[in-house]
Design a protein around this motif. Structure first.
Motif, PDB file in Angstrom:
ATOM      1  N   ILE A  20       0.833  -1.195   0.000  1.00 29.34           N
ATOM      2  CA  ILE A  20       0.000   0.000   0.000  1.00 29.34           C
ATOM      3  C   ILE A  20       0.874   1.254   0.000  1.00 29.34           C
ATOM      4  CG2 ILE A  20      -1.766   1.293   1.281  1.00 29.34           C
ATOM      5  CD1 ILE A  20      -2.561  -1.429   2.563  1.00 29.34           C
ATOM      6  N   GLY A  21       0.538   2.200  -0.864  1.00 30.95           N
ATOM      7  CA  GLY A  21       1.240   3.474  -0.895  1.00 30.95           C
ATOM      8  C   GLY A  21       0.268   4.633  -0.814  1.00 30.95           C
ATOM      9  N   PHE A  22       0.764   5.758  -0.304  1.00 30.47           N
ATOM     10  CA  PHE A  22      -0.060   6.960  -0.164  1.00 30.47           C
ATOM     11  C   PHE A  22       0.511   8.088  -1.005  1.00 30.47           C
ATOM     12  CE2 PHE A  22      -1.323   4.536   3.482  1.00 30.47           C
ATOM     13  CZ  PHE A  22      -2.660   4.874   3.680  1.00 30.47           C
ATOM     14  N   ILE A  23      -0.341   8.662  -1.832  1.00 32.40           N
ATOM     15  CA  ILE A  23       0.013   9.847  -2.597  1.00 32.40           C
ATOM     16  C   ILE A  23      -0.744  11.011  -1.963  1.00 32.40           C
ATOM     17  CG2 ILE A  23      -0.128  10.982  -4.847  1.00 32.40           C
ATOM     18  CD1 ILE A  23       0.179   8.216  -6.123  1.00 32.40           C
ATOM     19  N   GLY A  24      -0.012  11.864  -1.269  1.00 28.41           N
ATOM     20  CA  GLY A  24      -0.616  12.915  -0.455  1.00 28.41           C
ATOM     21  C   GLY A  24      -0.390  12.600   1.010  1.00 28.41           C
ATOM     22  N   ALA A  25       0.023  13.611   1.772  1.00 28.27           N
ATOM     23  CA  ALA A  25       0.408  13.362   3.168  1.00 28.27           C
ATOM     24  C   ALA A  25      -0.194  14.411   4.097  1.00 28.27           C
ATOM     25  CB  ALA A  25       1.928  13.342   3.296  1.00 28.27           C
ATOM     26  N   LYS A  27      -3.824  15.086   6.774  1.00 30.71           N
ATOM     27  CA  LYS A  27      -4.382  14.433   7.960  1.00 30.71           C
ATOM     28  C   LYS A  27      -4.905  13.030   7.663  1.00 30.71           C
ATOM     29  CE  LYS A  27      -7.163  17.844   9.030  1.00 30.71           C
ATOM     30  NZ  LYS A  27      -8.180  18.662   9.739  1.00 30.71           N
ATOM     31  N   VAL A  28      -5.591  12.876   6.542  1.00 23.66           N
ATOM     32  CA  VAL A  28      -6.147  11.563   6.209  1.00 23.66           C
ATOM     33  C   VAL A  28      -5.035  10.575   5.889  1.00 23.66           C
ATOM     34  CG1 VAL A  28      -7.613  10.272   4.616  1.00 23.66           C
ATOM     35  CG2 VAL A  28      -8.355  12.514   5.438  1.00 23.66           C
ATOM     36  N   GLY A  29      -4.058  11.012   5.104  1.00 26.47           N
ATOM     37  CA  GLY A  29      -2.935  10.128   4.774  1.00 26.47           C
ATOM     38  C   GLY A  29      -2.154   9.708   5.998  1.00 26.47           C
ATOM     39  N   PHE A  30      -1.851  10.672   6.866  1.00 27.08           N
ATOM     40  CA  PHE A  30      -1.176  10.366   8.131  1.00 27.08           C
ATOM     41  C   PHE A  30      -1.977   9.336   8.927  1.00 27.08           C
ATOM     42  CE2 PHE A  30       1.857  13.651   7.631  1.00 27.08           C
ATOM     43  CZ  PHE A  30       2.712  13.682   8.727  1.00 27.08           C
ATOM     44  N   SER A  31      -3.263   9.622   9.127  1.00 27.48           N
ATOM     45  CA  SER A  31      -4.091   8.834  10.041  1.00 27.48           C
ATOM     46  C   SER A  31      -4.351   7.427   9.518  1.00 27.48           C
ATOM     47  CB  SER A  31      -5.423   9.545  10.292  1.00 27.48           C
ATOM     48  OG  SER A  31      -5.206  10.827  10.848  1.00 27.48           O
ATOM     49  N   LEU A  32      -4.765   7.325   8.249  1.00 32.18           N
ATOM     50  CA  LEU A  32      -5.057   6.006   7.690  1.00 32.18           C
ATOM     51  C   LEU A  32      -3.780   5.184   7.563  1.00 32.18           C
ATOM     52  CD1 LEU A  32      -7.125   4.051   6.589  1.00 32.18           C
ATOM     53  CD2 LEU A  32      -6.871   5.144   4.326  1.00 32.18           C
ATOM     54  N   GLY A  33      -2.695   5.829   7.145  1.00 33.76           N
ATOM     55  CA  GLY A  33      -1.433   5.106   7.028  1.00 33.76           C
ATOM     56  C   GLY A  33      -0.970   4.534   8.352  1.00 33.76           C
ATOM     57  N   ARG A  34      -1.000   5.354   9.399  1.00 35.94           N
ATOM     58  CA  ARG A  34      -0.571   4.877  10.714  1.00 35.94           C
ATOM     59  C   ARG A  34      -1.515   3.790  11.241  1.00 35.94           C
ATOM     60  NH1 ARG A  34       2.687   6.946  14.955  1.00 35.94           N
ATOM     61  NH2 ARG A  34       2.658   5.380  16.623  1.00 35.94           N
ATOM     62  N   TYR A  35      -2.806   3.955  10.974  1.00 36.13           N
ATOM     63  CA  TYR A  35      -3.781   2.945  11.403  1.00 36.13           C
ATOM     64  C   TYR A  35      -3.486   1.599  10.740  1.00 36.13           C
ATOM     65  CZ  TYR A  35      -8.353   0.733  12.184  1.00 36.13           C
ATOM     66  OH  TYR A  35      -9.368  -0.123  12.545  1.00 36.13           O
ATOM     67  N   GLU A  41      -0.715  -3.998   8.256  1.00 36.94           N
ATOM     68  CA  GLU A  41      -0.949  -4.017   6.815  1.00 36.94           C
ATOM     69  C   GLU A  41       0.319  -3.489   6.129  1.00 36.94           C
ATOM     70  OE1 GLU A  41      -3.557  -5.356   5.350  1.00 36.94           O
ATOM     71  OE2 GLU A  41      -4.549  -5.798   7.259  1.00 36.94           O
ATOM     72  N   GLY A  42       0.490  -3.839   4.854  1.00 37.28           N
ATOM     73  CA  GLY A  42       1.760  -3.599   4.174  1.00 37.28           C
ATOM     74  C   GLY A  42       1.927  -2.207   3.579  1.00 37.28           C
ATOM     75  N   VAL A  43       2.015  -1.205   4.438  1.00 35.02           N
ATOM     76  CA  VAL A  43       2.208   0.167   3.960  1.00 35.02           C
ATOM     77  C   VAL A  43       3.681   0.362   3.598  1.00 35.02           C
ATOM     78  CG1 VAL A  43       2.063   2.620   4.524  1.00 35.02           C
ATOM     79  CG2 VAL A  43       0.298   1.032   5.359  1.00 35.02           C
ATOM     80  N   MET A  44       3.920   0.779   2.346  1.00 35.23           N
ATOM     81  CA  MET A  44       5.278   0.984   1.866  1.00 35.23           C
ATOM     82  C   MET A  44       5.791   2.391   2.165  1.00 35.23           C
ATOM     83  SD  MET A  44       6.152  -1.899   0.656  1.00 35.23           S
ATOM     84  CE  MET A  44       7.616  -1.497  -0.296  1.00 35.23           C
ATOM     85  N   GLY A  45       4.937   3.404   1.904  1.00 38.72           N
ATOM     86  CA  GLY A  45       5.397   4.756   2.157  1.00 38.72           C
ATOM     87  C   GLY A  45       4.550   5.814   1.491  1.00 38.72           C
ATOM     88  N   TYR A  46       5.143   7.018   1.349  1.00 48.32           N
ATOM     89  CA  TYR A  46       4.414   8.206   0.918  1.00 48.32           C
ATOM     90  C   TYR A  46       5.152   8.944  -0.192  1.00 48.32           C
ATOM     91  CZ  TYR A  46       1.578   7.810   5.157  1.00 48.32           C
ATOM     92  OH  TYR A  46       0.733   7.371   6.137  1.00 48.32           O
ATOM     93  N   TYR A  47       4.337   9.516  -1.088  1.00 49.41           N
ATOM     94  CA  TYR A  47       4.834  10.487  -2.042  1.00 49.41           C
ATOM     95  C   TYR A  47       3.965  11.733  -1.934  1.00 49.41           C
ATOM     96  CZ  TYR A  47       5.372  13.175  -6.290  1.00 49.41           C
ATOM     97  OH  TYR A  47       5.563  14.215  -7.153  1.00 49.41           O
ATOM     98  N   SER A  48       4.588  12.893  -2.001  1.00 42.26           N
ATOM     99  CA  SER A  48       3.850  14.157  -2.022  1.00 42.26           C
ATOM    100  C   SER A  48       4.653  15.167  -2.809  1.00 42.26           C
ATOM    101  CB  SER A  48       3.606  14.678  -0.595  1.00 42.26           C
ATOM    102  OG  SER A  48       3.014  15.973  -0.637  1.00 42.26           O
ATOM    103  N   LYS A  49       3.946  16.089  -3.447  1.00 45.06           N
ATOM    104  CA  LYS A  49       4.647  17.173  -4.136  1.00 45.06           C
ATOM    105  C   LYS A  49       5.305  18.116  -3.137  1.00 45.06           C
ATOM    106  CE  LYS A  49       2.345  16.991  -8.563  1.00 45.06           C
ATOM    107  NZ  LYS A  49       1.617  17.714  -9.636  1.00 45.06           N
ATOM    108  N   PHE A  60       6.537   9.256  10.639  1.00 46.53           N
ATOM    109  CA  PHE A  60       5.438   8.987  11.585  1.00 46.53           C
ATOM    110  C   PHE A  60       4.970   7.537  11.498  1.00 46.53           C
ATOM    111  CE2 PHE A  60       0.769   9.364  12.583  1.00 46.53           C
ATOM    112  CZ  PHE A  60       0.908   9.611  13.942  1.00 46.53           C
ATOM    113  N   THR A  61       5.068   6.955  10.315  1.00 50.06           N
ATOM    114  CA  THR A  61       4.590   5.583  10.102  1.00 50.06           C
ATOM    115  C   THR A  61       5.720   4.570   9.969  1.00 50.06           C
ATOM    116  OG1 THR A  61       4.468   6.064   7.721  1.00 50.06           O
ATOM    117  CG2 THR A  61       2.444   6.341   9.008  1.00 50.06           C
ATOM    118  N   ASP A  62       6.962   5.048  10.081  1.00 51.95           N
ATOM    119  CA  ASP A  62       8.132   4.186   9.935  1.00 51.95           C
ATOM    120  C   ASP A  62       8.119   3.488   8.576  1.00 51.95           C
ATOM    121  OD1 ASP A  62      10.549   3.063  10.660  1.00 51.95           O
ATOM    122  OD2 ASP A  62       9.642   1.347  11.682  1.00 51.95           O
TER     123      ASP A  62
END
Length: 296
Positions: A20-25, A27-35, A41-49, A60-62
Motif C-alpha cells: 500500500i502506498g499513499f500519494i498525499g500526506a 491528515k487523512v494520509g497520516f491517520s489512515l497510514g498509521r492505522y 498491513e503492508g504500507v510501503m510509504g508516501y509520495y507528495s509534491k 510517523f509511520t516508519d
C-alpha cells in the motif's frame, strides 16, 4: 449486501497481502497510514509534491518517503490518493500517464465516487472510494480512534470483497454503497457533524445574549448536548425526543418565536417542523395541527 467474487478473480488472489502506498500526506494520509501500519498491513510509504510532508508522514509511520511518483506506483499494489477533494481529478489525470495496469487506485473523499477516476477501465486498473465515517481532526492522534469508524466502500466489483474483509479484519464495520449514493451519504455525515457545530454556535450565541460569557455558555450547554447524543445512540431518535414539540406545547413555541430573529428564527422553525414528524411517531394520539400552523 453480500458480494460474490467474480469468476475470473480467485479467492487466493483476494487473500494475498498487498503493498500500500499513499500519494498525499495530509491528515487523512497520516491517520489512515498509521492505522494500517499499527494493524500490520503492508504500507510501503508516501509520495507528495511537498517533500517535507511526505518525509514527516514516512517518519510517523516508519515507512519510506518516495521522491518520484513513478517509484511509489511501481512498488505498490494499492495507491491511496489522500489529497484534497479538489485536486483528485488533477492527480488522477497525471497518474493515467503512468504504467498502472493492475493497480488498485483509491481515494478517501466522502462526497466523490470512484467514477472520478475517468477511463480507469481503459487503463486496466481498478478504482475505489474508501471513506471512514469519522471526523479526522489531528494527523498525529486521529489514527488512535479509527477503530471506531465505519468505512464505506464503493467501486469496481473486483476487489470490493478484498477491502471489505480487510477492514472487517481490523475490527471496523463496513458498508458497501453505490456511486450514485455518495453525495447523499456525505450530506448525512454533514448533518451529524458540521451542522451540530452550527447548532452549538446558535445556542452559544443565544446564551451570550442572556448575559453568559462565551466559554461559560458552551460549558453550560455541554451536559445537555452530551446527554442528548448519548440517549439518541442508546435509545434511538424517536425515544429521545423531549421538549415543547414532543409535548405539543404550542404556547412555549410561540414565546420562542417572539424572541428569535433572522436566521436563528428560520432555523428554529425549519427544525421544529422536522421534530413534529418525529413527535407524531412518538405520540400518535396528539394533534399537532395548531403547532404546524404556528410554524408555517
Amino acid at each position: 449486501m453480500r458480494l460474490i467474487i467474480p469468476p475470473d478473480i480467485g479467492g487466493d488472489r483476494l487473500n494475498i497481502s498487498k503493498k500500500i502506498g499513499f500519494i498525499g500526506a495530509g491528515k487523512v494520509g497520516f491517520s489512515l497510514g498509521r492505522y494500517l501500519v499499527e494493524n500490520h498491513e503492508g504500507v510501503m510509504g508516501y509520495y507528495s509534491k511537498n517533500p517535507d510532508s511526505a518525509k514527516e508522514a514516512a517518519e510517523f509511520t516508519d515507512t519510506i518517503v518516495y521522491k518520484e511518483v513513478e517509484h511509489i506506483v511501481e512498488d505498490c499494489d494499492i495507491l491511496f490518493l489522500t489529497v484534497p477533494d479538489g485536486i483528485i481529478t488533477k492527480v488522477w489525470e497525471e497518474m493515467k500517464l503512468l504504467s498502472i495496469e493492475g493497480k488498485i487506485i483509491c481515494h478517501c473523499s466522502g462526497s466523490y465516487a470512484s467514477t472520478i477516476f475517468s477511463e480507469i477501465s481503459q487503463c486496466k486498473a481498478f478504482g475505489y472510494s474508501i471513506h471512514p465515517l469519522f471526523a479526522i481532526h489531528s494527523k498525529r492522534n486521529s489514527y488512535k480512534e479509527l477503530s471506531q469508524a465505519l468505512f464505506t466502500i464503493e467501486g469496481s466489483s473486483t476487489y470490493l470483497n478484498y477491502f471489505e474483509q480487510m477492514f472487517q479484519r481490523l475490527g471496523n464495520q463496513v458498508q458497501i454503497i453505490q456511486a450514485h449514493d455518495k453525495a447523499k451519504y456525505h450530506a448525512a455525515a454533514v448533518f451529524m457533524s458540521n451542522f451540530v457545530v452550527a447548532l452549538a454556535s446558535c445556542g452559544q450565541n443565544l446564551l451570550q445574549q442572556c448575559g453568559f460569557e462565551k466559554e461559560q455558555a458552551l460549558s453550560a450547554l455541554a451536559p445537555l448536548m452530551k446527554n442528548n447524543v448519548e440517549h439518541i445512540i442508546e435509545n434511538g431518535v424517536i425515544s429521545s425526543l423531549t421538549g415543547p414539540v414532543e409535548r405539543n406545547d404550542v404556547e412555549t413555541i410561540r414565546k420562542h418565536l417572539q424572541v428569535l430573529e433572522g436566521e436563528e428564527k428560520e432555523i428554529y422553525k425549519r427544525l421544529s417542523t422536522i421534530l413534529i414528524k418525529v413527535g407524531m411517531e412518538k405520540n400518535a394520539q396528539l394533534n399537532y395541527e395548531e403547532m404546524e400552523n404556528e410554524l408555517a
